[in-house]
Design a protein around this motif. Structure first.
Motif, PDB file in Angstrom:
ATOM      1  N   SER A 149     -52.013 -37.186   1.605  1.00 25.96           N
ATOM      2  CA  SER A 149     -51.248 -36.098   0.998  1.00 25.96           C
ATOM      3  C   SER A 149     -51.738 -34.770   1.554  1.00 25.96           C
ATOM      4  CB  SER A 149     -51.397 -36.124  -0.516  1.00 25.96           C
ATOM      5  OG  SER A 149     -52.744 -35.934  -0.870  1.00 25.96           O
ATOM      6  N   GLY A 150     -50.884 -33.780   1.475  1.00 26.76           N
ATOM      7  CA  GLY A 150     -51.218 -32.457   1.973  1.00 26.76           C
ATOM      8  C   GLY A 150     -50.761 -32.280   3.406  1.00 26.76           C
ATOM      9  N   ALA A 151     -51.327 -31.282   4.060  1.00 28.18           N
ATOM     10  CA  ALA A 151     -50.969 -30.985   5.441  1.00 28.18           C
ATOM     11  C   ALA A 151     -51.682 -31.956   6.383  1.00 28.18           C
ATOM     12  CB  ALA A 151     -51.361 -29.550   5.782  1.00 28.18           C
ATOM     13  N   LEU A 152     -51.183 -32.047   7.607  1.00 27.06           N
ATOM     14  CA  LEU A 152     -51.834 -32.880   8.620  1.00 27.06           C
ATOM     15  C   LEU A 152     -53.272 -32.414   8.831  1.00 27.06           C
ATOM     16  CD1 LEU A 152     -49.149 -33.212  11.421  1.00 27.06           C
ATOM     17  CD2 LEU A 152     -50.288 -35.078  10.276  1.00 27.06           C
ATOM     18  N   PRO A 153     -54.216 -33.332   9.013  1.00 28.63           N
ATOM     19  CA  PRO A 153     -55.586 -32.913   9.302  1.00 28.63           C
ATOM     20  C   PRO A 153     -55.648 -32.243  10.673  1.00 28.63           C
ATOM     21  CG  PRO A 153     -55.399 -35.303   9.389  1.00 28.63           C
ATOM     22  CD  PRO A 153     -54.086 -34.779   8.921  1.00 28.63           C
ATOM     23  N   THR A 154     -56.548 -31.298  10.811  1.00 28.48           N
ATOM     24  CA  THR A 154     -56.654 -30.549  12.062  1.00 28.48           C
ATOM     25  C   THR A 154     -57.861 -30.999  12.868  1.00 28.48           C
ATOM     26  OG1 THR A 154     -57.932 -28.803  10.991  1.00 28.48           O
ATOM     27  CG2 THR A 154     -55.553 -28.503  11.095  1.00 28.48           C
ATOM     28  N   VAL A 155     -57.770 -30.775  14.166  1.00 30.86           N
ATOM     29  CA  VAL A 155     -58.894 -30.963  15.073  1.00 30.86           C
ATOM     30  C   VAL A 155     -59.356 -29.549  15.427  1.00 30.86           C
ATOM     31  CG1 VAL A 155     -59.617 -31.801  17.340  1.00 30.86           C
ATOM     32  CG2 VAL A 155     -58.007 -33.125  15.971  1.00 30.86           C
ATOM     33  N   GLU A 156     -60.638 -29.294  15.239  1.00 35.75           N
ATOM     34  CA  GLU A 156     -61.192 -27.957  15.482  1.00 35.75           C
ATOM     35  C   GLU A 156     -61.903 -27.914  16.827  1.00 35.75           C
ATOM     36  OE1 GLU A 156     -60.669 -25.410  13.404  1.00 35.75           O
ATOM     37  OE2 GLU A 156     -59.642 -26.684  11.949  1.00 35.75           O
ATOM     38  N   LEU A 157     -61.549 -26.939  17.669  1.00 37.72           N
ATOM     39  CA  LEU A 157     -62.232 -26.685  18.937  1.00 37.72           C
ATOM     40  C   LEU A 157     -62.907 -25.329  18.821  1.00 37.72           C
ATOM     41  CD1 LEU A 157     -60.452 -28.975  20.235  1.00 37.72           C
ATOM     42  CD2 LEU A 157     -60.393 -27.534  22.223  1.00 37.72           C
ATOM     43  N   LEU A 158     -64.197 -25.302  19.057  1.00 34.05           N
ATOM     44  CA  LEU A 158     -64.952 -24.061  18.976  1.00 34.05           C
ATOM     45  C   LEU A 158     -65.605 -23.817  20.324  1.00 34.05           C
ATOM     46  CD1 LEU A 158     -66.207 -21.739  17.289  1.00 34.05           C
ATOM     47  CD2 LEU A 158     -68.053 -23.312  16.745  1.00 34.05           C
ATOM     48  N   LEU A 159     -65.301 -22.690  20.936  1.00 39.05           N
ATOM     49  CA  LEU A 159     -65.908 -22.303  22.203  1.00 39.05           C
ATOM     50  C   LEU A 159     -67.015 -21.307  21.902  1.00 39.05           C
ATOM     51  CD1 LEU A 159     -62.555 -21.760  24.052  1.00 39.05           C
ATOM     52  CD2 LEU A 159     -64.141 -23.601  24.473  1.00 39.05           C
ATOM     53  N   GLU A 160     -68.232 -21.598  22.385  1.00 41.07           N
ATOM     54  CA  GLU A 160     -69.341 -20.677  22.129  1.00 41.07           C
ATOM     55  C   GLU A 160     -70.257 -20.595  23.329  1.00 41.07           C
ATOM     56  OE1 GLU A 160     -71.243 -22.157  18.627  1.00 41.07           O
ATOM     57  OE2 GLU A 160     -72.263 -23.755  19.685  1.00 41.07           O
ATOM     58  N   MET A 161     -71.017 -19.514  23.375  1.00 37.46           N
ATOM     59  CA  MET A 161     -71.950 -19.266  24.479  1.00 37.46           C
ATOM     60  C   MET A 161     -73.290 -19.907  24.165  1.00 37.46           C
ATOM     61  SD  MET A 161     -70.348 -17.481  26.722  1.00 37.46           S
ATOM     62  CE  MET A 161     -71.624 -16.835  27.754  1.00 37.46           C
ATOM     63  N   ARG A 162     -73.914 -20.423  25.213  1.00 40.01           N
ATOM     64  CA  ARG A 162     -75.281 -20.946  25.124  1.00 40.01           C
ATOM     65  C   ARG A 162     -76.055 -20.418  26.314  1.00 40.01           C
ATOM     66  NH1 ARG A 162     -75.512 -26.776  22.987  1.00 40.01           N
ATOM     67  NH2 ARG A 162     -74.854 -26.421  20.854  1.00 40.01           N
ATOM     68  N   GLN A 163     -77.261 -19.992  26.097  1.00 39.78           N
ATOM     69  CA  GLN A 163     -78.173 -19.567  27.164  1.00 39.78           C
ATOM     70  C   GLN A 163     -77.513 -18.618  28.154  1.00 39.78           C
ATOM     71  OE1 GLN A 163     -79.798 -23.026  29.013  1.00 39.78           O
ATOM     72  NE2 GLN A 163     -80.768 -23.749  27.141  1.00 39.78           N
ATOM     73  N   GLY A 164     -77.050 -17.513  27.639  1.00 33.49           N
ATOM     74  CA  GLY A 164     -76.519 -16.489  28.532  1.00 33.49           C
ATOM     75  C   GLY A 164     -75.103 -16.728  28.994  1.00 33.49           C
ATOM     76  N   ASN A 165     -74.922 -17.414  30.126  1.00 36.98           N
ATOM     77  CA  ASN A 165     -73.603 -17.512  30.732  1.00 36.98           C
ATOM     78  C   ASN A 165     -72.986 -18.905  30.620  1.00 36.98           C
ATOM     79  OD1 ASN A 165     -71.579 -16.078  31.911  1.00 36.98           O
ATOM     80  ND2 ASN A 165     -72.242 -16.465  33.996  1.00 36.98           N
ATOM     81  N   LYS A 166     -73.557 -19.777  29.808  1.00 31.59           N
ATOM     82  CA  LYS A 166     -73.043 -21.137  29.696  1.00 31.59           C
ATOM     83  C   LYS A 166     -72.130 -21.251  28.466  1.00 31.59           C
ATOM     84  CE  LYS A 166     -76.604 -23.358  32.244  1.00 31.59           C
ATOM     85  NZ  LYS A 166     -76.359 -22.686  33.473  1.00 31.59           N
TER      86      LYS A 166
END
Length: 153
Positions: free
Chosen positions: A50-67
């Motif tokens: 029930s309810g809305a379709l479940p979502t897939v979450e994509l999170l883009l984040e920085m690690r160690q400076g430029n990665k």
């Protein structure tokens, strides 16, 4: 009949009438929202909720400076194993991919996992997920943290 009224006993005046369109609109608005996900990973091959379709979450984040790393969560709701998706990502995107436990899992008996993939793979992953696993692009939420730049093309 007293007073000569031509009332047929159907109620007050014409203000009680409702058109079919209004009736259907009110009826549909009163219904509860449900969804069904078809996958061989579920018992009986389908998951109904029930309810809305479940979502897939994509999170883009920085690690160690430029990665940049791409963190993917919510795959279990679509019948996908995070470990299997991590292995597929290693081959498909030629990058390092691992799984990690989510700290936000509410139910400790079913520990949720996230996939952590090296690189800025938002566009590629969303297209691959829709093509390979049938997850609609509209249910994938992409969030970019501060400092993440668009990939060079």
């Amino acid at each position: 009949s007293e007073g000569g009224d031509d009332d047929d006993g159907g109620g007050d005046d014409d203000d009680e009438r409702v058109t079919k369109e209004e009736l259907m609109k009110d009826f549909i608005a009163s219904l509860s929202r449900y969804y069904g996900i078809v996958s061989p990973a579920f018992p009986d091959g389908i998951r109904i909720g029930s309810g809305a379709l479940p979502t897939v979450e994509l999170l883009l984040e920085m690690r160690q400076g430029n990665k940049v790393v791409t963190r993917i969560s919510g795959l279990e709701a679509w019948g996908l194993s995070p470990d299997a998706v991590a292995r597929e990502c290693q081959r498909r995107f030629a990058s390092s991919a691992t799984t990690a436990d989510l700290q936000t899992s509410r139910n400790s008996s079913a520990a949720l996992k996230e996939v952590v993939v090296q690189g800025h793979l938002a566009r590629e992953f969303v297209a691959w997920l829709a093509e390979r696993h049938g997850v609609p692009e509209r249910v994938v939420n992409v969030t970019t943290r501060k400092g993440v730049k668009a990939p060079k093309r």
